[in-house]
Scaffold this motif. Sequence first.
Motif: not given
Length: 253
Positions: A111-115, A200-201, A205-209, A218-230
Amino acid sequence: MELFYRELGEGQPLIILHGLFGSSDNWLSIAKLLAEDYHVYSVDQRNHGQSPHSDDFDYPTMAKDLSDFIDQHEIEDPIIIGHSMGGKVAMQYAVNNPQNWQKLIVVDIAPKSYEVHHDQILEGLNSLDLDNLKSRGDADKELSEYVPELGVRQFLLKNLNRDNSGFSWKINLPVLTKNIEIIGAGLDGRLSESKPVLFINGEKSGYIKEKDYSLIDEKFPGATVVTIKDAGHWVHAEKPEEFMETLTAFLNQ
């Protein structure tokens, strides 16, 4: 605005939103799998695919498009999946309409800004002389000077339409070019209550660090982040089995 969409299956409604330069076609394989258990609406967002073109192009407008689409089709309590730009649209809709969705899945975007980082792609697309283009092969060759990755070029050139009068863009290329900085904008607001949200990360990719996790919470309390390898940015296309396993586990909770 009447958005083009593809409709499959029956059951709990589920809406899919593609990313920048994409369309509902990019999600057809995943949509067919989900349609075994859900009533799937895969939508072309404004200025993409077969949906109308407009000079208005920002996240509040596209979130309103989604709200209107849900109202037009009398959809209640949908599950919403959004990839990249579509993920930001889904997030903005979810924050604006916290009562009219069941679960939210955001694919490889924070949910951040990107260049701005699509300038080379846009330069390449705008360089193609459609009036004198003879074949898709020629388009690919010309675009390769700007976009060396074959897979990315194939994805982009799905937006090239050909009929008896010649080639044209399905995407609204002038408006996308003019508003590319707006596509990098961060989320306006936050979810006021805890609801089921999955990010889902793609590992490569580098879009979600990892440093973005605190902003996500902060934006989504309790949200889960899952990273998919490769996996890169197009997680669902690069690792479809792992993507579906992750998605299904969340949907079945």
